[in-house]
Design a protein around this motif. Sequence first.
Motif, PDB file in Angstrom:
ATOM      1  N   ALA A  98       4.122   1.982   1.509  1.00 39.04           N
ATOM      2  CA  ALA A  98       5.255   1.761   2.403  1.00 39.04           C
ATOM      3  C   ALA A  98       5.343   0.290   2.780  1.00 39.04           C
ATOM      4  O   ALA A  98       4.343  -0.432   2.730  1.00 39.04           O
ATOM      5  CB  ALA A  98       5.116   2.611   3.667  1.00 39.04           C
ATOM      6  N   ALA A  99       6.546  -0.136   3.160  1.00 36.69           N
ATOM      7  CA  ALA A  99       6.744  -1.506   3.642  1.00 36.69           C
ATOM      8  C   ALA A  99       7.781  -1.484   4.751  1.00 36.69           C
ATOM      9  O   ALA A  99       8.581  -0.546   4.858  1.00 36.69           O
ATOM     10  CB  ALA A  99       7.191  -2.419   2.507  1.00 36.69           C
ATOM     11  N   ASP A 150       7.851   7.395  -3.450  1.00 38.40           N
ATOM     12  CA  ASP A 150       8.381   8.761  -3.520  1.00 38.40           C
ATOM     13  C   ASP A 150       7.330   9.792  -3.123  1.00 38.40           C
ATOM     14  O   ASP A 150       7.649  10.823  -2.531  1.00 38.40           O
ATOM     15  CB  ASP A 150       8.890   9.054  -4.929  1.00 38.40           C
ATOM     16  CG  ASP A 150      10.185   8.329  -5.252  1.00 38.40           C
ATOM     17  OD1 ASP A 150      10.510   8.224  -6.452  1.00 38.40           O
ATOM     18  OD2 ASP A 150      10.867   7.863  -4.309  1.00 38.40           O
ATOM     19  N   SER A 151       6.079   9.498  -3.422  1.00 37.50           N
ATOM     20  CA  SER A 151       5.007  10.462  -3.188  1.00 37.50           C
ATOM     21  C   SER A 151       4.722  10.685  -1.706  1.00 37.50           C
ATOM     22  O   SER A 151       4.082  11.679  -1.345  1.00 37.50           O
ATOM     23  CB  SER A 151       3.728   9.998  -3.886  1.00 37.50           C
ATOM     24  OG  SER A 151       3.334   8.715  -3.417  1.00 37.50           O
ATOM     25  N   ARG A 195       6.797  12.292   4.608  1.00 36.36           N
ATOM     26  CA  ARG A 195       5.509  12.663   5.207  1.00 36.36           C
ATOM     27  C   ARG A 195       4.886  11.501   5.970  1.00 36.36           C
ATOM     28  O   ARG A 195       4.181  11.715   6.954  1.00 36.36           O
ATOM     29  CB  ARG A 195       4.529  13.123   4.114  1.00 36.36           C
ATOM     30  CG  ARG A 195       4.998  14.328   3.348  1.00 36.36           C
ATOM     31  CD  ARG A 195       3.897  14.847   2.422  1.00 36.36           C
ATOM     32  NE  ARG A 195       3.491  13.872   1.418  1.00 36.36           N
ATOM     33  CZ  ARG A 195       2.245  13.407   1.294  1.00 36.36           C
ATOM     34  NH1 ARG A 195       1.282  13.829   2.105  1.00 36.36           N
ATOM     35  NH2 ARG A 195       1.952  12.538   0.345  1.00 36.36           N
ATOM     36  N   PHE A 196       5.096  10.281   5.505  1.00 43.41           N
ATOM     37  CA  PHE A 196       4.527   9.097   6.119  1.00 43.41           C
ATOM     38  C   PHE A 196       5.635   8.292   6.799  1.00 43.41           C
ATOM     39  O   PHE A 196       6.772   8.256   6.329  1.00 43.41           O
ATOM     40  CB  PHE A 196       3.864   8.208   5.071  1.00 43.41           C
ATOM     41  CG  PHE A 196       2.603   8.755   4.457  1.00 43.41           C
ATOM     42  CD1 PHE A 196       2.194  10.065   4.634  1.00 43.41           C
ATOM     43  CD2 PHE A 196       1.806   7.921   3.689  1.00 43.41           C
ATOM     44  CE1 PHE A 196       1.042  10.561   4.075  1.00 43.41           C
ATOM     45  CE2 PHE A 196       0.633   8.390   3.099  1.00 43.41           C
ATOM     46  CZ  PHE A 196       0.264   9.708   3.280  1.00 43.41           C
ATOM     47  N   THR A 197       5.255   7.613   7.877  1.00 43.18           N
ATOM     48  CA  THR A 197       6.190   6.745   8.588  1.00 43.18           C
ATOM     49  C   THR A 197       5.509   5.422   8.902  1.00 43.18           C
ATOM     50  O   THR A 197       4.448   5.408   9.546  1.00 43.18           O
ATOM     51  CB  THR A 197       6.665   7.389   9.889  1.00 43.18           C
ATOM     52  OG1 THR A 197       7.298   8.650   9.604  1.00 43.18           O
ATOM     53  CG2 THR A 197       7.670   6.489  10.601  1.00 43.18           C
ATOM     54  N   HIS A 236       8.826  -5.844  -2.552  1.00 41.45           N
ATOM     55  CA  HIS A 236       7.875  -5.243  -1.613  1.00 41.45           C
ATOM     56  C   HIS A 236       7.068  -4.133  -2.274  1.00 41.45           C
ATOM     57  O   HIS A 236       6.088  -3.675  -1.712  1.00 41.45           O
ATOM     58  CB  HIS A 236       8.593  -4.704  -0.382  1.00 41.45           C
ATOM     59  CG  HIS A 236       9.831  -3.961  -0.700  1.00 41.45           C
ATOM     60  ND1 HIS A 236      11.079  -4.545  -0.666  1.00 41.45           N
ATOM     61  CD2 HIS A 236      10.025  -2.677  -1.087  1.00 41.45           C
ATOM     62  CE1 HIS A 236      11.982  -3.644  -0.998  1.00 41.45           C
ATOM     63  NE2 HIS A 236      11.384  -2.516  -1.266  1.00 41.45           N
ATOM     64  N   TYR A 237       7.497  -3.700  -3.470  1.00 41.92           N
ATOM     65  CA  TYR A 237       6.765  -2.661  -4.179  1.00 41.92           C
ATOM     66  C   TYR A 237       5.576  -3.218  -4.966  1.00 41.92           C
ATOM     67  O   TYR A 237       4.716  -2.461  -5.405  1.00 41.92           O
ATOM     68  CB  TYR A 237       7.682  -1.935  -5.172  1.00 41.92           C
ATOM     69  CG  TYR A 237       8.794  -1.154  -4.544  1.00 41.92           C
ATOM     70  CD1 TYR A 237      10.117  -1.563  -4.666  1.00 41.92           C
ATOM     71  CD2 TYR A 237       8.521   0.008  -3.830  1.00 41.92           C
ATOM     72  CE1 TYR A 237      11.150  -0.825  -4.099  1.00 41.92           C
ATOM     73  CE2 TYR A 237       9.544   0.748  -3.256  1.00 41.92           C
ATOM     74  CZ  TYR A 237      10.857   0.322  -3.399  1.00 41.92           C
ATOM     75  OH  TYR A 237      11.881   1.054  -2.829  1.00 41.92           O
TER      76      TYR A 237
END
Length: 123
Positions: free
Chosen positions: A48-49, A61-62, A66-68, A104-105
């Motif tokens: 994430a970024a 995508d994974s 679910r994550f923030t 950022h990826y």
Amino acid sequence: VQLQASGGGLVQAGGSLRLSCAASGFTLSTYYMGWFRQAPEKEREFVAAISWSGGITYYADSVKGRFTISRDNAKNTVYLQMSSLKPEDTAVYYCGRKYYTGSHYSESSYDYWGQGTQVTVSS
């Protein structure tokens, strides 16, 4: 520049953890920040970024849904709230400071990294 990641641990599948990345030695609000992870025998991958003020976020995508990722520039801290954890989320999680240019990826777009915090999800 220092980045100190914390908050990892052992959790059962379906559980939650919140990671923190404490930043020092620079003005956090002027940098995008990101979280990456590295599982055993795998390459480090983007998680994430988040933009300078937190108004724009990006997710792999994974982990989407679910994550923030969030940040508190006043506290010089970036967070990763992880929910509905799965065994495949097991990895060492790293926070990184992003260059002003570059994707950022991409790991190569980050110039400083924290030491990592271990997240283990049991089934």
